[in-house]
Design a protein around this motif. Structure first.
Motif, short mmCIF file in Angstrom:
data_model
loop_
_atom_site.label_atom_id
_atom_site.label_comp_id
_atom_site.label_asym_id
_atom_site.label_seq_id
_atom_site.Cartn_x
_atom_site.Cartn_y
_atom_site.Cartn_z
N GLU A 326 9.58 -17.28 -24.95
CA GLU A 326 8.68 -17.28 -26.10
C GLU A 326 7.47 -16.39 -25.84
OE1 GLU A 326 7.63 -21.31 -26.85
OE2 GLU A 326 9.68 -21.94 -27.34
N ARG A 327 6.96 -16.44 -24.61
CA ARG A 327 5.80 -15.61 -24.27
C ARG A 327 6.15 -14.13 -24.31
NH1 ARG A 327 2.17 -14.49 -19.33
NH2 ARG A 327 3.96 -14.94 -18.00
N ALA A 328 7.35 -13.77 -23.84
CA ALA A 328 7.78 -12.38 -23.88
C ALA A 328 7.89 -11.88 -25.32
CB ALA A 328 9.12 -12.22 -23.15
N LYS A 329 8.40 -12.72 -26.20
CA LYS A 329 8.50 -12.35 -27.61
C LYS A 329 7.11 -12.20 -28.23
CE LYS A 329 12.97 -14.65 -28.35
NZ LYS A 329 13.67 -15.76 -29.06
N LEU A 330 6.19 -13.09 -27.86
CA LEU A 330 4.84 -13.01 -28.38
C LEU A 330 4.16 -11.73 -27.92
CD1 LEU A 330 2.33 -14.13 -29.77
CD2 LEU A 330 1.86 -15.49 -27.71
N LYS A 331 4.32 -11.37 -26.66
CA LYS A 331 3.75 -10.12 -26.14
C LYS A 331 4.27 -8.92 -26.91
CE LYS A 331 2.95 -11.40 -21.29
NZ LYS A 331 3.37 -11.11 -19.89
N GLU A 332 5.57 -8.93 -27.19
CA GLU A 332 6.18 -7.81 -27.91
C GLU A 332 5.64 -7.72 -29.33
OE1 GLU A 332 8.15 -4.45 -28.48
OE2 GLU A 332 8.03 -5.54 -26.56
N ARG A 333 5.48 -8.87 -30.00
CA ARG A 333 4.93 -8.87 -31.35
C ARG A 333 3.49 -8.39 -31.35
NH1 ARG A 333 7.71 -13.89 -31.69
NH2 ARG A 333 5.75 -15.04 -31.54
#
Length: 444
Positions: A326-333
């Motif tokens: 989830e954190r990786a997706k948030l960073k990408e967004r």
């Protein structure tokens, strides 16, 4: 031999991690030494002559050049007692701030029961710096991190002088380190430092009823443990700070130990050893202590089902893997600029006061608690603060959380760097610093 090798590798690792931040501290100390000298004499007023300004610049460069050998030899930089801090904004008139510094004050009998006190004396015009109610200044007690096993008072000289320039009395404290002391002893040290601040704040022009306790990383953990012992113990009335700011803290030791294992650094970290072993982790985990009822079970139901310290290690690791996805997706967004929740600001906050039936009003015994965390913190992930916020609120504690989208672990202490970072770093630093100062200066 294995223990010696372990500590040698660990100290080298954290020394190198702190080099950029310590370079700034070295520059700052070099300037203080030139401007204030080593004695207790008062600095004069007015601008420095051009020759002294050139000497200050040369001293700063020399201190930065010679920093690494000093760090590896664990040699402290020269002390100073009185110095002038200058600020200038654009074409605005140069302002002089006279800051006093009292070093290595003993607050207890331990070898490292020491603190440095920074406080503003007067401006160049001779007028006292502005204070809070009744002319008394807000007080800050800072508890540093360092994996419960390292850190020096001079590392935080930039923080002390910066907040003193803002009109605060700043106390930077240290404590006895592992392996000479375990966490239980360190909590007692932090309690001793807080007792000293509450007793002596007014001697430095501070307001005893307006103390903010600030902790970073393992220092945030020790600060919260100190507050717990006071809230649940038999401390005398008035023994609490007004508020606490816990930055990038660890609140469930067992769960963070699994995160360290996930990163492959659990054998390098001193955390488990400092606790006294895995079996003692629950005893020093604020999240577990606040989540347990009288029978030792869970009294708090989180929005997200999670394993506690009594759960299996593999269950916790699985949750961490999910969190990290989830954190990786948030960073990408965030990089793509499409995260709606962060479209207006690079920080977001949550939390409120109130009370809860859980804990029989235990929240009334705590000060207001602010949790700072960073999405880009790979040392202590931001979701630990999110979990702890839920627990505090379930216990009726007045708790708030601020998540800084671009902040990494050391940014919370590097934000007092005098604008020496790049443009993006300085933006993050300014956000952290301004949020912290707003809390310190707020009146509840």
């Amino acid at each position: 031999t294995r223990e010696i090798a372990f500590f040698a590798v660990r100290e080298l690792f954290y020394t190198l991690k702190l080099v950029p931040f310590a370079v700034r501290a070295a520059r700052h100390r070099a300037a203080l030494t030139l401007w204030g000298g080593r004695g207790r004499g008062r600095c004069g007023t007015g601008s420095l002559p051009q020759q002294q300004q050139q000497e200050a610049g040369a001293g700063s460069r020399a201190a930065a050049t010679n920093l690494l050998p000093s760090l590896l030899a664990f040699t402290p930089l020269l002390p100073t007692n009185v110095f002038r801090h200058s600020t200038q904004s654009g074409k605005a008139e140069r302002q002089e701030h006279i800051i006093r510094l009292q070093k290595n004050v003993a607050y207890g009998p331990g070898k490292r029961n020491l603190l440095d006190v920074y406080w503003p004396e007067a401006s160049a015009s001779g007028k006292a710096e502005s204070g809070g109610a009744g002319g008394k200044r807000p007080v800050v007690l800072f508890v540093h991190g360092g994996v419960w096993s390292s850190g020096e008072l001079w590392h935080y000289s930039a923080m002390g002088s910066d907040l003193a320039r803002e009109g605060c009395v700043v106390v930077v404290s240290t404590y006895n380190f592992f392996p000479d002391a375990l966490v239980g002893d360190q909590v007692a040290d932090v309690n001793g430092a807080l007792d000293w601040v509450l007793e002596h704040a007014e001697s430095y022009g501070g307001c005893r009823s307006n103390v903010t306790m600030v902790g970073h990383s393992s220092g945030a953990h020790l600060s919260m443990m100190s507050l717990l012992t006071r809230a649940l113990g038999a401390r005398k009335p008035g023994a609490m700070p007004r508020s606490a700011v816990l930055m990038a803290g660890v609140y469930d030791i067992f769960r963070h130990y699994q995160y360290e294992s996930h990163r492959g650094v659990n054998s390098l970290s001193a955390m488990a050893r400092a606790m006294g072993g895995i079996g003692k982790m629950k005893e020093f985990s604020p999240a577990v202590l606040l989540s347990s009822d009288e029978d030792g079970g869970s009294a708090v139901v989180l929005k997200r089902t999670r394993s506690t310290s009594v759960g299996s290690a593999e269950a916790v690791r699985q949750e961490i893997r999910e969190y990290e996805k989830e954190r990786a997706k948030l960073k990408e967004r965030l990089r793509a600029g499409v995260e709606e929740a962060h479209s207006q600001s690079s920080t977001h906050s949550s939390g409120s006061g109130g009370s809860s039936d859980n804990g029989a009003g235990a929240g009334d015994n705590f000060p207001q608690i602010h949790l700072f965390s960073g999405v880009h913190d790979d040392v202590v992930p931001h979701y630990w603060s999110s979990e702890f916020l839920e627990i505090l609120q379930e216990r009726g504690v007045d708790a708030r959380s601020v998540v800084f989208d671009d902040a990494a672990h050391l940014d919370f202490i590097a934000c007092f760097n005098r604008g020496e970072g790049n443009e993006k770093q300085n933006d993050v630093f300014n956000q952290i610093r301004s949020n912290l100062i707003d809390i310190i200066k707020s009146e509840q």
